[in-house]
Motif scaffolding. Structure first.
Motif, short mmCIF file in Angstrom:
data_model
loop_
_atom_site.label_atom_id
_atom_site.label_comp_id
_atom_site.label_asym_id
_atom_site.label_seq_id
_atom_site.Cartn_x
_atom_site.Cartn_y
_atom_site.Cartn_z
N THR A 137 0.84 -1.19 0.00
CA THR A 137 0.00 0.00 0.00
C THR A 137 0.88 1.24 0.00
OG1 THR A 137 -0.09 0.09 2.40
CG2 THR A 137 -1.77 -1.17 1.31
N TYR A 177 -8.51 1.57 2.19
CA TYR A 177 -8.13 0.70 1.09
C TYR A 177 -8.51 -0.75 1.38
CZ TYR A 177 -5.15 -1.42 -2.46
OH TYR A 177 -4.68 -2.14 -3.50
N ASP A 213 -5.62 1.32 -5.32
CA ASP A 213 -4.59 1.84 -4.42
C ASP A 213 -4.27 3.28 -4.76
OD1 ASP A 213 -2.56 1.72 -2.46
OD2 ASP A 213 -1.08 1.42 -4.03
N VAL A 270 -7.20 5.62 -3.72
CA VAL A 270 -7.30 5.83 -2.27
C VAL A 270 -6.17 6.73 -1.81
CG1 VAL A 270 -7.33 4.74 -0.02
CG2 VAL A 270 -8.47 3.64 -1.91
#
Lengths: 101, 104, 169
Positions: C97, C108, C147, C150
């Protein structure tokens, strides 16, 4: 008419979830099935409220949604720690207990 | 006329919701192991619940009932991933291995 | 400042759920809202994480995209379940992440779980273990589109959130 069909669909789904809860080989299958069953209960209360012309049922649906979530988390916590009153072993190190469930 | 269109839209949403929850229920029975069943459960929680609740919103018109339905919908959307993640994490913690790449 | 916003949110929720507008009930509702906000303030849970108002603007852009993704993957999973041969290929993969804050990471992980076909199993450091039902779902997560979005939302939130957080103490 449509509402009755939707009710029937939800009821069948509930029956399938209940079947999974009864036969489910592991305890986690059962928890998952009961969680699905609870969500469907919220929906069926809402639909029944419309079917019988009493939208007050929605308040009950809201409460049921809250209890369903808290109940699932509580059962999981009980399985994990065997105790609902303590925050769990990780609490001492400063991590929130939710992290462990 | 306008009421009829709203009625039809409501039926479409209700139908989609009911069908997707049924498929989710079938998946709950058919899928082979716990981790895959979780996906079926997620399906009934998202499009199943969402379709039925949005359909009811169109059926009710715009008033306090709609607001309550939105509240239920948002609540289900926020809690459902949390509880599935909790169950998954508990199962992982208990040492259940996911079934990987079934070959048969 | 966050406490005031929390009180307003609570009052709105109360009005929404009660449907009664007598002076007596209104004053009781207002009293309970203020009481809850005061307790939350004393417990020190009205912070960046507990009440993330700073995310609101970017979230408006993120939600429609997420709903579209949910509908797409719902259809995929439904087709997989309904096919008699049931062509599933469960995979576990680890994704990195790129969110700066824990809140972004939680958003996420929850988005991954909310999308059928993928469930986040474990969140640690800056990685998430994801269980995917099909190869296509795993590839979709590995591509990192979600990803990126977010992170975008979280980064813009961190800027404005830092400002208002500084003011609110």
């Amino acid at each position: 008419m449509m509402l009755i069909a939707v009710t029937a669909g939800i009821l069948i789904t509930m029956a399938l979830a209940l079947l999974r809860a009864v036969v489910g080989p592991t305890i986690y299958d059962r928890i998952l099935a009961v969680n699905v069953f609870g969500t469907k209960t919220v929906l069926i209360i809402a639909v029944l409220g419309f079917l019988t012309g009493r939208p007050d049922f929605l308040d009950i649906a809201i409460i049921y949604a809250l209890i369903n979530f808290i109940g699932t988390i509580a059962v999981l916590k009980f399985i994990r720690y065997g105790n609902l009153s303590q925050a769990g072993p990780r609490a001492a190190t400063g991590n929130p207990p939710e992290d462990d469930i | 006329m306008e009421g009829q269109i709203l009625q039809i839209v409501a039926w479409v949403f209700l139908g989609v919701g009911a069908v997707f929850s049924l498929i989710g229920g079938i998946g709950l029975i058919r899928l082979p192991d716990f981790y895959t069943r979780m996906h079926a459960a997620g399906m009934t929680d998202t499009l199943g619940a969402g379709g039925i609740l949005i359909g009811l919103m169109f059926l009710s018109g715009f008033n306090l009932v709609t607001a309550k339905l939105i509240f239920i919908l948002l609540f289900i959307f926020f809690t459902s991933p949390t509880s599935s993640h909790s169950v998954a994490k508990a199962a992982m913690g208990a040492g259940f291995k996911p079934l990987l790449q079934r070959r048969d | 400042m966050r406490t005031v916003a929390l009180t307003i949110c609570l009052a709105a929720t109360w009005l929404l759920l009660s449907g009664h507008y007598d002076p007596l009930l209104l004053s009781l509702g207002a009293a309970s809202c203020v009481l809850v906000a005061w307790i939350a303030w004393r417990m020190d849970v009205v912070d960046h994480e507990g009440f993330p108002i700073h995310l609101s603007w970017q979230a408006v852009l993120y939600w429609p995209w997420l709903i579209f993704e949910i509908i797409k993957s719902n259809i995929d999973v439904a087709l997989v379940i309904l096919r008699p041969s049931m062509p599933i290929s469960p995979t576990v993969l680890t994704v990195k992440t790129t969110q700066g804050s824990e809140l972004g990471q939680v958003i996420y992980a929850n988005s991954i779980t909310l999308t059928p076909g993928t469930v986040s199993l474990r969140v640690y450091d800056d990685k998430i273990d994801v269980h995917a039902l099909t190869k296509a779902g795993a590839d979709g997560i590995a591509a990192g589109e979600m990803d990126r979005r977010v992170t975008l939302m979280d980064a813009s939130g961190a800027k404005t959130g830092g400002k208002s957080g500084g003011r609110g103490g």
